[in-house]
Design an enzyme around this catalytic site. Structure first.
Site, PDB file in Angstrom:
ATOM      1  N   GLU A  23       0.827  -1.223   0.000  1.00  0.00           N
ATOM      2  CA  GLU A  23       0.000   0.000   0.000  1.00  0.00           C
ATOM      3  C   GLU A  23       0.853   1.262   0.000  1.00  0.00           C
ATOM      4  O   GLU A  23       0.484   2.275   0.611  1.00  0.00           O
ATOM      5  CB  GLU A  23      -0.996  -0.001   1.168  1.00  0.00           C
ATOM      6  CG  GLU A  23      -2.201  -0.867   0.866  1.00  0.00           C
ATOM      7  CD  GLU A  23      -3.386  -0.574   1.743  1.00  0.00           C
ATOM      8  OE1 GLU A  23      -3.571  -1.302   2.726  1.00  0.00           O
ATOM      9  OE2 GLU A  23      -4.130   0.383   1.436  1.00  0.00           O
TER      10      GLU A  23
HETATM   11  N1  COS Z   1      -5.330  12.538  -3.501  1.00  0.00           N
HETATM   12  C1  COS Z   1      -5.861  13.119  -4.606  1.00  0.00           C
HETATM   13  N2  COS Z   1      -5.106  13.502  -5.664  1.00  0.00           N
HETATM   14  C2  COS Z   1      -3.780  13.299  -5.598  1.00  0.00           C
HETATM   15  C3  COS Z   1      -3.160  12.716  -4.502  1.00  0.00           C
HETATM   16  C4  COS Z   1      -3.980  12.337  -3.418  1.00  0.00           C
HETATM   17  N3  COS Z   1      -3.472  11.782  -2.324  1.00  0.00           N
HETATM   18  N4  COS Z   1      -1.828  12.642  -4.715  1.00  0.00           N
HETATM   19  C5  COS Z   1      -1.628  13.169  -5.913  1.00  0.00           C
HETATM   20  N5  COS Z   1      -2.804  13.567  -6.459  1.00  0.00           N
HETATM   21  C6  COS Z   1      -3.014  14.237  -7.730  1.00  0.00           C
HETATM   22  C7  COS Z   1      -2.188  15.513  -7.754  1.00  0.00           C
HETATM   23  O1  COS Z   1      -2.923  16.597  -7.210  1.00  0.00           O
HETATM   24  C8  COS Z   1      -1.936  15.702  -9.223  1.00  0.00           C
HETATM   25  O2  COS Z   1      -3.082  16.259  -9.836  1.00  0.00           O
HETATM   26  P1  COS Z   1      -2.964  17.610 -10.704  1.00  0.00           P
HETATM   27  O3  COS Z   1      -2.008  17.278 -11.799  1.00  0.00           O
HETATM   28  O4  COS Z   1      -4.356  17.836 -11.152  1.00  0.00           O
HETATM   29  O5  COS Z   1      -2.439  18.634  -9.756  1.00  0.00           O
HETATM   30  C9  COS Z   1      -1.816  14.264  -9.734  1.00  0.00           C
HETATM   31  O6  COS Z   1      -2.502  13.430  -8.793  1.00  0.00           O
HETATM   32  C10 COS Z   1      -0.382  13.809  -9.860  1.00  0.00           C
HETATM   33  O7  COS Z   1       0.220  13.994  -8.596  1.00  0.00           O
HETATM   34  P2  COS Z   1       1.781  13.947  -8.376  1.00  0.00           P
HETATM   35  O8  COS Z   1       2.463  14.776  -9.416  1.00  0.00           O
HETATM   36  O9  COS Z   1       2.045  14.266  -6.950  1.00  0.00           O
HETATM   37  O10 COS Z   1       2.104  12.418  -8.672  1.00  0.00           O
HETATM   38  P3  COS Z   1       3.457  11.636  -8.606  1.00  0.00           P
HETATM   39  O11 COS Z   1       3.625  10.893  -9.868  1.00  0.00           O
HETATM   40  O12 COS Z   1       4.584  12.529  -8.180  1.00  0.00           O
HETATM   41  O13 COS Z   1       3.244  10.509  -7.478  1.00  0.00           O
HETATM   42  C11 COS Z   1       2.762   9.377  -5.440  1.00  0.00           C
HETATM   43  C12 COS Z   1       2.522  10.597  -6.369  1.00  0.00           C
HETATM   44  C13 COS Z   1       4.215   9.033  -5.243  1.00  0.00           C
HETATM   45  C14 COS Z   1       2.171   9.812  -4.111  1.00  0.00           C
HETATM   46  C15 COS Z   1       2.014   8.137  -6.016  1.00  0.00           C
HETATM   47  O14 COS Z   1       2.624   7.702  -7.210  1.00  0.00           O
HETATM   48  C16 COS Z   1       1.916   7.006  -5.041  1.00  0.00           C
HETATM   49  O15 COS Z   1       1.114   7.027  -4.129  1.00  0.00           O
HETATM   50  N6  COS Z   1       2.749   5.952  -5.229  1.00  0.00           N
HETATM   51  C17 COS Z   1       2.642   4.745  -4.439  1.00  0.00           C
HETATM   52  C18 COS Z   1       1.621   3.838  -5.035  1.00  0.00           C
HETATM   53  C19 COS Z   1       1.156   2.815  -4.068  1.00  0.00           C
HETATM   54  O16 COS Z   1       0.797   3.106  -2.940  1.00  0.00           O
HETATM   55  N7  COS Z   1       1.139   1.560  -4.497  1.00  0.00           N
HETATM   56  C20 COS Z   1       0.701   0.500  -3.666  1.00  0.00           C
HETATM   57  C21 COS Z   1      -0.045  -0.454  -4.473  1.00  0.00           C
HETATM   58  S1  COS Z   1      -1.716  -0.241  -4.457  1.00  0.00           S
HETATM   59  S2  COS Z   1      -2.163  -1.357  -2.922  1.00  0.00           S
END
Ligand code: COS
Length: 381
Positions: free
Chosen positions: A364
Protein backbone atom coordinates in the site's frame (compact mmCIF):
# COMPACT_ATOMS: atom_id res chain seq x y z
CA UNK A 1 -14.06 -5.47 30.20
CA UNK A 2 -11.43 -2.74 29.99
CA UNK A 3 -12.55 -0.22 27.43
CA UNK A 4 -9.78 2.35 27.15
CA UNK A 5 -10.82 3.42 23.65
CA UNK A 6 -14.41 4.25 24.49
CA UNK A 7 -16.02 1.63 22.25
CA UNK A 8 -19.78 1.10 22.41
CA UNK A 9 -21.37 -2.08 23.78
CA UNK A 10 -22.22 -3.09 20.20
CA UNK A 11 -18.61 -2.61 19.12
CA UNK A 12 -17.32 -4.67 22.04
CA UNK A 13 -19.76 -7.45 21.14
CA UNK A 14 -18.73 -7.30 17.49
CA UNK A 15 -15.06 -7.55 18.46
CA UNK A 16 -15.78 -10.51 20.74
CA UNK A 17 -17.73 -12.25 17.95
CA UNK A 18 -14.86 -11.77 15.48
CA UNK A 19 -12.25 -12.89 18.02
CA UNK A 20 -14.12 -16.09 18.84
CA UNK A 21 -14.67 -16.89 15.17
CA UNK A 22 -11.03 -16.24 14.25
CA UNK A 23 -9.65 -18.26 17.16
CA UNK A 24 -11.96 -21.20 16.44
CA UNK A 25 -11.75 -21.28 12.68
CA UNK A 26 -8.38 -19.81 11.84
CA UNK A 27 -5.76 -20.14 14.56
CA UNK A 28 -4.68 -23.74 13.98
CA UNK A 29 -5.07 -23.51 10.20
CA UNK A 30 -2.93 -20.39 10.14
CA UNK A 31 -0.01 -22.19 11.79
CA UNK A 32 -0.29 -25.16 9.49
CA UNK A 33 -0.62 -23.16 6.26
CA UNK A 34 2.25 -20.84 7.19
CA UNK A 35 4.58 -23.73 8.05
CA UNK A 36 3.74 -25.67 4.94
CA UNK A 37 3.60 -22.72 2.56
CA UNK A 38 -0.01 -23.51 1.78
CA UNK A 39 -2.72 -21.38 0.25
CA UNK A 40 -5.53 -19.08 1.29
CA UNK A 41 -8.09 -21.33 3.04
CA UNK A 42 -11.19 -20.98 0.89
CA UNK A 43 -13.21 -23.15 3.27
CA UNK A 44 -12.57 -20.70 6.12
CA UNK A 45 -13.43 -17.81 3.79
CA UNK A 46 -16.75 -19.52 3.01
CA UNK A 47 -17.59 -19.64 6.72
CA UNK A 48 -16.41 -16.03 7.00
CA UNK A 49 -18.96 -15.08 4.33
CA UNK A 50 -21.69 -17.25 5.91
CA UNK A 51 -21.14 -15.37 9.17
CA UNK A 52 -21.62 -12.10 7.25
CA UNK A 53 -18.11 -10.69 7.72
CA UNK A 54 -17.60 -10.08 3.99
CA UNK A 55 -20.64 -7.83 3.55
CA UNK A 56 -20.33 -5.73 6.70
CA UNK A 57 -18.82 -2.81 4.74
CA UNK A 58 -21.46 -2.87 1.98
CA UNK A 59 -24.19 -0.22 2.31
CA UNK A 60 -27.65 -1.56 3.17
CA UNK A 61 -28.97 -0.07 -0.08
CA UNK A 62 -26.76 -2.58 -1.93
CA UNK A 63 -27.76 -5.55 0.21
CA UNK A 64 -24.98 -5.28 2.79
CA UNK A 65 -24.98 -4.53 6.49
CA UNK A 66 -23.84 -0.93 6.26
CA UNK A 67 -21.47 -0.99 9.21
CA UNK A 68 -19.21 1.98 9.85
CA UNK A 69 -15.54 2.05 8.87
CA UNK A 70 -14.70 1.87 12.57
CA UNK A 71 -16.86 -1.24 13.10
CA UNK A 72 -15.42 -3.06 10.11
CA UNK A 73 -11.90 -2.08 11.14
CA UNK A 74 -12.46 -3.48 14.65
CA UNK A 75 -13.50 -6.81 13.16
CA UNK A 76 -10.54 -6.88 10.78
CA UNK A 77 -8.14 -6.07 13.59
CA UNK A 78 -9.35 -9.10 15.56
CA UNK A 79 -8.75 -11.33 12.54
CA UNK A 80 -5.30 -9.78 11.99
CA UNK A 81 -4.36 -10.67 15.56
CA UNK A 82 -4.87 -14.30 14.56
CA UNK A 83 -3.63 -14.12 10.95
CA UNK A 84 -2.99 -10.88 9.07
CA UNK A 85 -2.48 -12.67 5.76
CA UNK A 86 -5.92 -14.26 5.84
CA UNK A 87 -7.79 -11.05 6.56
CA UNK A 88 -5.70 -9.12 4.04
CA UNK A 89 -6.91 -11.39 1.23
CA UNK A 90 -10.41 -11.84 2.67
CA UNK A 91 -11.05 -8.08 2.53
CA UNK A 92 -9.82 -7.30 -0.98
CA UNK A 93 -13.44 -7.26 -2.08
CA UNK A 94 -13.84 -4.12 -0.02
CA UNK A 95 -10.56 -2.60 -1.17
CA UNK A 96 -11.40 -3.40 -4.79
CA UNK A 97 -14.83 -1.84 -4.45
CA UNK A 98 -13.58 1.40 -2.92
CA UNK A 99 -13.11 3.16 -6.30
CA UNK A 100 -16.68 2.20 -7.21
CA UNK A 101 -18.23 3.16 -3.88
CA UNK A 102 -16.51 6.55 -4.04
CA UNK A 103 -16.70 7.30 -7.79
CA UNK A 104 -18.94 4.72 -9.50
CA UNK A 105 -22.59 4.89 -10.55
CA UNK A 106 -25.51 2.81 -9.22
CA UNK A 107 -25.25 0.17 -11.93
CA UNK A 108 -21.53 -0.35 -11.20
CA UNK A 109 -22.10 -0.47 -7.44
CA UNK A 110 -24.75 -3.17 -7.80
CA UNK A 111 -22.71 -5.13 -10.33
CA UNK A 112 -19.77 -5.30 -7.92
CA UNK A 113 -21.94 -5.77 -4.81
CA UNK A 114 -23.52 -8.86 -6.37
CA UNK A 115 -20.08 -10.48 -6.53
CA UNK A 116 -19.48 -9.73 -2.84
CA UNK A 117 -22.93 -10.95 -1.79
CA UNK A 118 -22.40 -14.25 -3.57
CA UNK A 119 -19.20 -14.86 -1.61
CA UNK A 120 -16.76 -13.84 -4.33
CA UNK A 121 -13.64 -11.77 -3.92
CA UNK A 122 -12.59 -8.63 -5.75
CA UNK A 123 -9.15 -7.06 -6.18
CA UNK A 124 -7.63 -3.60 -6.61
CA UNK A 125 -5.18 -3.67 -9.54
CA UNK A 126 -2.81 -0.74 -9.70
CA UNK A 127 0.75 -2.07 -9.46
CA UNK A 128 2.75 -3.13 -12.50
CA UNK A 129 6.30 -4.47 -12.86
CA UNK A 130 7.53 -0.96 -13.68
CA UNK A 131 4.86 1.02 -11.87
CA UNK A 132 5.02 0.29 -8.15
CA UNK A 133 6.03 3.33 -6.13
CA UNK A 134 5.76 5.35 -9.35
CA UNK A 135 2.11 4.57 -9.96
CA UNK A 136 1.93 7.16 -12.75
CA UNK A 137 4.14 4.93 -14.93
CA UNK A 138 1.15 2.63 -15.62
CA UNK A 139 1.58 0.89 -18.99
CA UNK A 140 -1.62 -1.14 -19.17
CA UNK A 141 -3.66 0.42 -21.98
CA UNK A 142 -7.36 0.95 -22.60
CA UNK A 143 -8.39 1.72 -26.17
CA UNK A 144 -11.93 2.85 -26.97
CA UNK A 145 -13.57 0.77 -29.71
CA UNK A 146 -17.20 1.73 -30.36
CA UNK A 147 -19.18 0.93 -27.22
CA UNK A 148 -16.29 -1.00 -25.69
CA UNK A 149 -12.79 -0.58 -24.34
CA UNK A 150 -10.03 -3.05 -25.13
CA UNK A 151 -7.57 -3.61 -22.28
CA UNK A 152 -4.00 -4.85 -22.71
CA UNK A 153 -1.27 -5.20 -20.11
CA UNK A 154 -0.37 -6.93 -16.91
CA UNK A 155 -0.52 -6.20 -13.18
CA UNK A 156 1.66 -7.70 -10.47
CA UNK A 157 1.68 -8.17 -6.70
CA UNK A 158 -2.11 -8.11 -6.76
CA UNK A 159 -3.55 -9.20 -3.41
CA UNK A 160 -6.13 -11.94 -4.09
CA UNK A 161 -5.19 -11.72 -7.79
CA UNK A 162 -5.50 -15.49 -8.06
CA UNK A 163 -8.75 -15.68 -6.06
CA UNK A 164 -10.87 -12.75 -7.16
CA UNK A 165 -13.67 -12.83 -9.70
CA UNK A 166 -13.85 -9.11 -10.34
CA UNK A 167 -11.13 -6.49 -10.62
CA UNK A 168 -10.82 -2.72 -10.56
CA UNK A 169 -8.02 -2.07 -13.01
CA UNK A 170 -6.10 1.13 -13.68
CA UNK A 171 -5.08 1.60 -17.31
CA UNK A 172 -4.05 4.51 -19.48
CA UNK A 173 -6.11 5.76 -22.40
CA UNK A 174 -3.19 7.96 -23.53
CA UNK A 175 0.34 7.48 -22.21
CA UNK A 176 1.38 10.97 -23.35
CA UNK A 177 -1.03 12.45 -20.79
CA UNK A 178 0.82 10.91 -17.82
CA UNK A 179 -1.35 10.74 -14.71
CA UNK A 180 -4.17 12.47 -16.60
CA UNK A 181 -4.47 9.54 -19.02
CA UNK A 182 -5.03 6.93 -16.32
CA UNK A 183 -8.58 5.61 -16.00
CA UNK A 184 -10.29 3.05 -13.79
CA UNK A 185 -12.24 0.05 -15.14
CA UNK A 186 -14.24 -2.87 -13.79
CA UNK A 187 -13.15 -6.15 -15.35
CA UNK A 188 -14.79 -9.49 -14.62
CA UNK A 189 -12.44 -12.47 -14.49
CA UNK A 190 -14.52 -14.56 -16.89
CA UNK A 191 -14.01 -12.19 -19.82
CA UNK A 192 -11.93 -13.72 -22.65
CA UNK A 193 -8.31 -12.60 -22.41
CA UNK A 194 -8.09 -12.42 -18.61
CA UNK A 195 -5.57 -14.81 -17.12
CA UNK A 196 -3.88 -15.30 -13.78
CA UNK A 197 -0.09 -15.49 -13.84
CA UNK A 198 2.27 -16.75 -11.19
CA UNK A 199 1.49 -16.49 -7.49
CA UNK A 200 4.28 -14.96 -5.37
CA UNK A 201 6.14 -17.23 -2.95
CA UNK A 202 6.46 -14.83 -0.02
CA UNK A 203 8.53 -14.82 3.21
CA UNK A 204 5.44 -13.89 5.26
CA UNK A 205 1.72 -13.16 4.97
CA UNK A 206 1.62 -16.67 3.52
CA UNK A 207 -2.17 -17.03 3.81
CA UNK A 208 -2.77 -14.08 1.53
CA UNK A 209 -2.71 -14.73 -2.17
CA UNK A 210 -0.53 -12.40 -4.25
CA UNK A 211 -0.56 -12.95 -7.99
CA UNK A 212 0.11 -11.52 -11.42
CA UNK A 213 -2.77 -10.79 -13.78
CA UNK A 214 -2.61 -10.59 -17.55
CA UNK A 215 -5.15 -8.79 -19.75
CA UNK A 216 -4.84 -9.64 -23.42
CA UNK A 217 -7.28 -7.89 -25.76
CA UNK A 218 -9.92 -7.97 -23.05
CA UNK A 219 -13.09 -6.34 -24.34
CA UNK A 220 -15.30 -4.64 -21.75
CA UNK A 221 -18.37 -2.46 -22.23
CA UNK A 222 -17.73 1.29 -21.96
CA UNK A 223 -20.09 1.44 -18.98
CA UNK A 224 -17.37 -0.38 -16.99
CA UNK A 225 -15.35 2.86 -16.90
CA UNK A 226 -15.49 4.13 -13.29
CA UNK A 227 -15.78 7.91 -13.10
CA UNK A 228 -14.43 9.71 -16.13
CA UNK A 229 -11.62 9.03 -18.55
CA UNK A 230 -8.39 10.41 -17.06
CA UNK A 231 -9.77 10.45 -13.52
CA UNK A 232 -8.16 7.11 -12.58
CA UNK A 233 -5.02 8.41 -10.90
CA UNK A 234 -7.01 10.64 -8.59
CA UNK A 235 -9.39 7.76 -7.90
CA UNK A 236 -6.47 5.49 -6.97
CA UNK A 237 -4.85 8.15 -4.77
CA UNK A 238 -8.13 8.98 -2.99
CA UNK A 239 -8.75 5.30 -2.28
CA UNK A 240 -5.22 4.94 -0.94
CA UNK A 241 -5.69 8.04 1.22
CA UNK A 242 -8.55 6.21 2.89
CA UNK A 243 -7.24 2.68 2.92
CA UNK A 244 -3.64 3.24 4.03
CA UNK A 245 -4.79 4.44 7.42
CA UNK A 246 -7.62 2.04 8.22
CA UNK A 247 -5.90 -0.95 6.61
CA UNK A 248 -3.20 -0.57 9.23
CA UNK A 249 -5.43 -2.89 11.28
CA UNK A 250 -3.13 -5.59 9.80
CA UNK A 251 0.04 -4.19 11.34
CA UNK A 252 -1.92 -3.43 14.53
CA UNK A 253 -3.13 -7.01 14.90
CA UNK A 254 0.36 -8.39 14.30
CA UNK A 255 1.83 -6.00 16.87
CA UNK A 256 -0.81 -6.81 19.49
CA UNK A 257 -0.27 -10.55 19.13
CA UNK A 258 3.53 -10.21 19.34
CA UNK A 259 3.16 -8.09 22.47
CA UNK A 260 0.72 -10.55 24.08
CA UNK A 261 3.05 -13.47 23.37
CA UNK A 262 6.04 -11.59 24.80
CA UNK A 263 4.19 -10.63 28.00
CA UNK A 264 2.91 -14.18 28.46
CA UNK A 265 6.37 -15.66 27.99
CA UNK A 266 8.07 -13.09 30.22
CA UNK A 267 5.68 -13.96 33.06
CA UNK A 268 6.37 -17.69 32.73
CA UNK A 269 10.06 -17.93 31.93
CA UNK A 270 12.29 -17.99 34.99
CA UNK A 271 15.97 -16.99 35.02
CA UNK A 272 18.22 -16.11 37.96
CA UNK A 273 15.45 -17.28 40.30
CA UNK A 274 12.59 -15.06 39.05
CA UNK A 275 10.30 -14.62 36.04
CA UNK A 276 12.16 -12.58 33.40
CA UNK A 277 9.44 -9.91 33.54
CA UNK A 278 10.92 -8.95 36.90
CA UNK A 279 14.28 -8.13 35.28
CA UNK A 280 14.44 -4.47 34.36
CA UNK A 281 16.11 -5.21 31.01
CA UNK A 282 13.02 -7.14 29.92
CA UNK A 283 10.57 -4.76 31.59
CA UNK A 284 11.96 -1.85 29.58
CA UNK A 285 11.57 -3.77 26.33
CA UNK A 286 7.97 -4.62 27.24
CA UNK A 287 7.24 -1.06 28.32
CA UNK A 288 8.40 0.28 24.95
CA UNK A 289 6.22 -2.34 23.25
CA UNK A 290 3.23 -1.24 25.34
CA UNK A 291 3.85 2.39 24.35
CA UNK A 292 3.93 1.37 20.67
CA UNK A 293 0.71 -0.67 20.97
CA UNK A 294 -1.26 2.05 22.76
CA UNK A 295 -0.14 4.96 20.58
CA UNK A 296 -0.62 2.97 17.37
CA UNK A 297 -4.14 1.95 18.32
CA UNK A 298 -5.05 5.52 19.20
CA UNK A 299 -3.90 6.65 15.78
CA UNK A 300 -5.66 3.80 14.00
CA UNK A 301 -9.00 4.46 15.71
CA UNK A 302 -8.67 8.19 15.12
CA UNK A 303 -8.12 7.50 11.42
CA UNK A 304 -11.17 5.20 11.20
CA UNK A 305 -13.33 7.75 12.99
CA UNK A 306 -12.17 10.44 10.54
CA UNK A 307 -13.10 8.19 7.62
CA UNK A 308 -16.56 7.80 9.15
CA UNK A 309 -16.83 11.58 8.99
CA UNK A 310 -15.94 11.39 5.28
CA UNK A 311 -12.46 12.83 5.82
CA UNK A 312 -9.82 10.90 3.86
CA UNK A 313 -6.64 12.80 4.53
CA UNK A 314 -3.52 11.81 2.56
CA UNK A 315 -1.14 12.99 5.27
CA UNK A 316 -3.04 11.32 8.12
CA UNK A 317 -3.25 8.06 6.15
CA UNK A 318 0.48 8.17 5.42
CA UNK A 319 1.36 8.98 9.05
CA UNK A 320 -0.88 6.19 10.35
CA UNK A 321 0.44 3.61 7.91
CA UNK A 322 4.08 4.47 8.54
CA UNK A 323 3.83 4.76 12.30
CA UNK A 324 1.91 1.55 12.84
CA UNK A 325 3.87 -0.61 10.41
CA UNK A 326 7.26 0.64 11.64
CA UNK A 327 6.12 -0.08 15.19
CA UNK A 328 4.83 -3.51 14.19
CA UNK A 329 8.28 -4.32 12.82
CA UNK A 330 10.01 -3.09 15.97
CA UNK A 331 7.59 -4.81 18.36
CA UNK A 332 7.80 -8.15 16.56
CA UNK A 333 11.61 -7.97 16.55
CA UNK A 334 11.59 -7.22 20.26
CA UNK A 335 9.13 -10.04 20.90
CA UNK A 336 11.57 -12.44 19.25
CA UNK A 337 14.30 -10.98 21.51
CA UNK A 338 12.20 -11.51 24.66
CA UNK A 339 11.60 -15.14 23.73
CA UNK A 340 15.29 -15.57 22.87
CA UNK A 341 16.10 -18.86 21.15
CA UNK A 342 12.46 -19.88 21.38
CA UNK A 343 11.51 -16.68 19.59
CA UNK A 344 13.64 -17.71 16.65
CA UNK A 345 12.12 -21.19 16.61
CA UNK A 346 9.17 -21.94 14.36
CA UNK A 347 7.57 -23.71 17.30
CA UNK A 348 6.57 -20.33 18.76
CA UNK A 349 4.44 -17.79 16.88
CA UNK A 350 6.64 -14.70 17.07
CA UNK A 351 9.01 -15.43 14.17
CA UNK A 352 5.98 -15.65 11.87
CA UNK A 353 4.74 -12.32 13.19
CA UNK A 354 8.11 -10.74 12.41
CA UNK A 355 7.91 -12.06 8.84
CA UNK A 356 4.31 -10.88 8.50
CA UNK A 357 5.22 -7.44 9.86
CA UNK A 358 7.81 -6.79 7.15
CA UNK A 359 5.24 -6.58 4.36
CA UNK A 360 3.31 -3.91 6.26
CA UNK A 361 6.22 -1.51 5.64
CA UNK A 362 6.16 -2.30 1.92
CA UNK A 363 2.61 -2.71 0.58
CA UNK A 364 0.00 0.00 0.00
CA UNK A 365 2.91 2.32 -0.75
CA UNK A 366 6.31 1.78 0.87
CA UNK A 367 7.03 3.73 4.02
CA UNK A 368 9.51 5.77 1.96
CA UNK A 369 6.62 6.84 -0.32
CA UNK A 370 4.55 7.67 2.78
CA UNK A 371 7.34 9.94 4.03
CA UNK A 372 7.36 11.57 0.60
CA UNK A 373 3.59 12.20 0.88
CA UNK A 374 4.03 13.66 4.38
CA UNK A 375 7.05 15.73 3.32
CA UNK A 376 5.31 17.13 0.24
CA UNK A 377 2.31 18.10 2.35
CA UNK A 378 4.58 20.43 4.32
CA UNK A 379 5.65 22.49 1.29
CA UNK A 380 4.05 25.90 1.65
CA UNK A 381 2.27 27.11 -1.45
N1 COS B 1 -5.33 12.54 -3.50
C1 COS B 1 -5.86 13.12 -4.61
N2 COS B 1 -5.11 13.50 -5.66
C2 COS B 1 -3.78 13.30 -5.60
C3 COS B 1 -3.16 12.72 -4.50
C4 COS B 1 -3.98 12.34 -3.42
N3 COS B 1 -3.47 11.78 -2.32
N4 COS B 1 -1.83 12.64 -4.71
C5 COS B 1 -1.63 13.17 -5.91
N5 COS B 1 -2.80 13.57 -6.46
C6 COS B 1 -3.01 14.24 -7.73
C7 COS B 1 -2.19 15.51 -7.75
O1 COS B 1 -2.92 16.60 -7.21
C8 COS B 1 -1.94 15.70 -9.22
O2 COS B 1 -3.08 16.26 -9.84
P1 COS B 1 -2.96 17.61 -10.70
O3 COS B 1 -2.01 17.28 -11.80
O4 COS B 1 -4.36 17.84 -11.15
O5 COS B 1 -2.44 18.63 -9.76
C9 COS B 1 -1.82 14.26 -9.73
O6 COS B 1 -2.50 13.43 -8.79
C10 COS B 1 -0.38 13.81 -9.86
O7 COS B 1 0.22 13.99 -8.60
P2 COS B 1 1.78 13.95 -8.38
O8 COS B 1 2.46 14.78 -9.42
O9 COS B 1 2.04 14.27 -6.95
O10 COS B 1 2.10 12.42 -8.67
P3 COS B 1 3.46 11.64 -8.61
O11 COS B 1 3.62 10.89 -9.87
O12 COS B 1 4.58 12.53 -8.18
O13 COS B 1 3.24 10.51 -7.48
C11 COS B 1 2.76 9.38 -5.44
C12 COS B 1 2.52 10.60 -6.37
C13 COS B 1 4.22 9.03 -5.24
C14 COS B 1 2.17 9.81 -4.11
C15 COS B 1 2.01 8.14 -6.02
O14 COS B 1 2.62 7.70 -7.21
C16 COS B 1 1.92 7.01 -5.04
O15 COS B 1 1.11 7.03 -4.13
N6 COS B 1 2.75 5.95 -5.23
C17 COS B 1 2.64 4.75 -4.44
C18 COS B 1 1.62 3.84 -5.03
C19 COS B 1 1.16 2.82 -4.07
O16 COS B 1 0.80 3.11 -2.94
N7 COS B 1 1.14 1.56 -4.50
C20 COS B 1 0.70 0.50 -3.67
C21 COS B 1 -0.04 -0.45 -4.47
S1 COS B 1 -1.72 -0.24 -4.46
S2 COS B 1 -2.16 -1.36 -2.92
Amino acid sequence: MKNEFGLTEEQLDLKAFAKEFAENELLERSKDIDHNHGEFPMDVFKKFCDAGFNSMFLPESLGGQGLSTMDVMLVNEEFATVDAGFICSATTGEFGMEPILLFGNDMQKQLYADFILSGKLGAFCLTEANAGSDASATRTTAVRDGNDYIINGSKCFITSGGLADVFTVFATVDKSLGTKGISCFIIEKDRPGVSVGKAEDKMGMVLSNTAELVFQDVRIPADHLVGEEGQGFKIAMTCLDRSRGVNSYGAMGIMQRAFDEAVKYANQRVTFGKPIIKHQAVQFLLADMQIAVTTSRNLLYHCARMCDKGIYDARLGAITKTFISDNAMKVTEDAVQVLGGYGYSREYPVEKLMRDAKLQQIFEGTNQIQRMVIGRSLIQK
